[in-house]
Scaffold this active site. Structure first.
Site, PDB file in Angstrom:
ATOM      1  N   ASP A   1      42.479  49.711  43.848  1.00 13.36           N
ATOM      2  CA  ASP A   1      42.981  50.948  44.426  1.00 13.36           C
ATOM      3  C   ASP A   1      41.857  51.825  44.983  1.00 13.36           C
ATOM      4  OD1 ASP A   1      44.208  53.620  44.681  1.00 13.36           O
ATOM      5  OD2 ASP A   1      45.875  52.743  43.563  1.00 13.36           O
TER       6      ASP A   1
ATOM      7  N   SER B   1      46.072  54.199  48.620  1.00 12.03           N
ATOM      8  CA  SER B   1      47.126  53.828  47.688  1.00 12.03           C
ATOM      9  C   SER B   1      48.501  53.994  48.341  1.00 12.03           C
ATOM     10  CB  SER B   1      46.991  54.645  46.397  1.00 12.03           C
ATOM     11  OG  SER B   1      47.673  54.039  45.326  1.00 12.03           O
TER      12      SER B   1
END
Length: 304
Positions: free
Chosen positions: A192, A76
């Site tokens: 993600d 991320s």
């Protein structure tokens, strides 16, 4: 020789700073120069949105302490900060770039009006930001080995992105479910990486790391300022991220945990304070880093 020089500078600084400390002191510089077995050190950067500015502070402190970093693995926002550093190896440039980063560079606000489709944010702005700040375009061109972690939405598995477009890899790794639209890349539908692995220590090991320095920016997800659907989604995601980090920490050699208790996950107004928290945490961890590297060298590569 550059790497050995970094180690020498690292130990020299360590000796001056830690004189009188109880940590194991390194051998003579001649001993270090003549050792063929130098540890490969990985920096693992976790996800946590705006708290990722702490990664910048950690990298700055490690660079100033001449800690040699051989590879970077990020999830991320960790993949974003890690990509900028791995492509340039300059903490000053990284800090300057981070100070220019705003929410508007990450979110396509025109798409936030309704919750339709598979996400409200396309991520074009994020890719444009990366392409404008990183001179090279592909991961293979980076100065350090690098990996971004994403999640295969269809299969529920971890995806390690080590080749191809930097912008696409970071975009996929940062595609918060329910906020960003999933990213179609390399014949997969990606979201993600924090969904499955917010602290990818095992990836660093697979890449050959002997010592793993990991940065946890997700500790303490308490938030009493939840007022809309987006807040609910983000808070739920961060709770999930924090939980899957818990089982990864036991495999870390040095865990750096900046004090970010009062820093919101999506608050871009406290960059300086968040970066300073990263600097403070890394400096606090320096004696442990010294001891770990020295024990590795003395043990001829056996983990201490």
């Amino acid at each position: 020789m550059k790497r050995v020089g970094s180690l020498l500078l690292f130990f020299a600084a360590a000796l001056m700073v830690s004189c009188g400390a109880t940590t194991v002191q390194p051998q003579s510089f001649d001993y270090i120069l003549n050792r063929p077995e130098l540890p490969k050190i990985a920096l693992v950067l976790s996800g946590g949105s705006a708290r990722g500015f702490a990664h910048v502070g950690v990298i700055r402190a490690l660079e100033q302490g001449h800690v040699p970093i051989d590879m970077v693995v990020g999830t991320s926002v960790g993949s974003l900060i890690g990509a900028i550093y791995a492509s340039n190896l300059n903490s000053f440039d990284l800090e300057w770039t981070a100070f220019t980063l705003e929410k508007e560079d990450l979110l396509d606000y025109g798409l936030l009006t309704t919750l339709t489709g598979m996400g409200t944010v396309k991520g074009d702005k994020l890719e444009n930001f990366i392409n404008s700040k990183i001179a090279v375009k592909n991961i293979e061109e980076m100065k350090l080995p690098y990996a971004a972690i994403a999640t295969d939405l269809n299969r529920g598995t971890r995806v390690i992105l080590q080749k191809g477009s930097i912008a696409k890899a970071v975009h996929a790794s940062s595609a918060i479910p329910g906020v960003f639209q999933p990213v179609k890349y390399q014949d997969r539908l990606l979201i993600d990486g924090g969904v499955v692995d917010n602290m990818p220590v095992s990836v660093a090991r697979e890449m050959g790391a002997d010592i793993v320095i990991a940065v946890d920016i997700g500790k303490n997800v308490t938030n009493f300022n939840i007022t809309n659907t987006l807040d609910v989604i983000l808070q739920s995601v961060y709770i999930m991220f924090n939980e899957n980090v818990a089982c990864k920490k036991k495999d870390v050699d040095i865990l750096i945990t900046p004090d970010l208790e009062k820093m919101g996950m999506f608050d871009f107004t406290c960059k300086k304070q968040v970066m300073q928290a990263g600097i403070d945490a890394a400096q606090k961890a320096m004696p442990e880093i010294i001891s770990k590297i020295d024990r590795w060298i003395q043990g001829k590569g056996r983990k201490g």
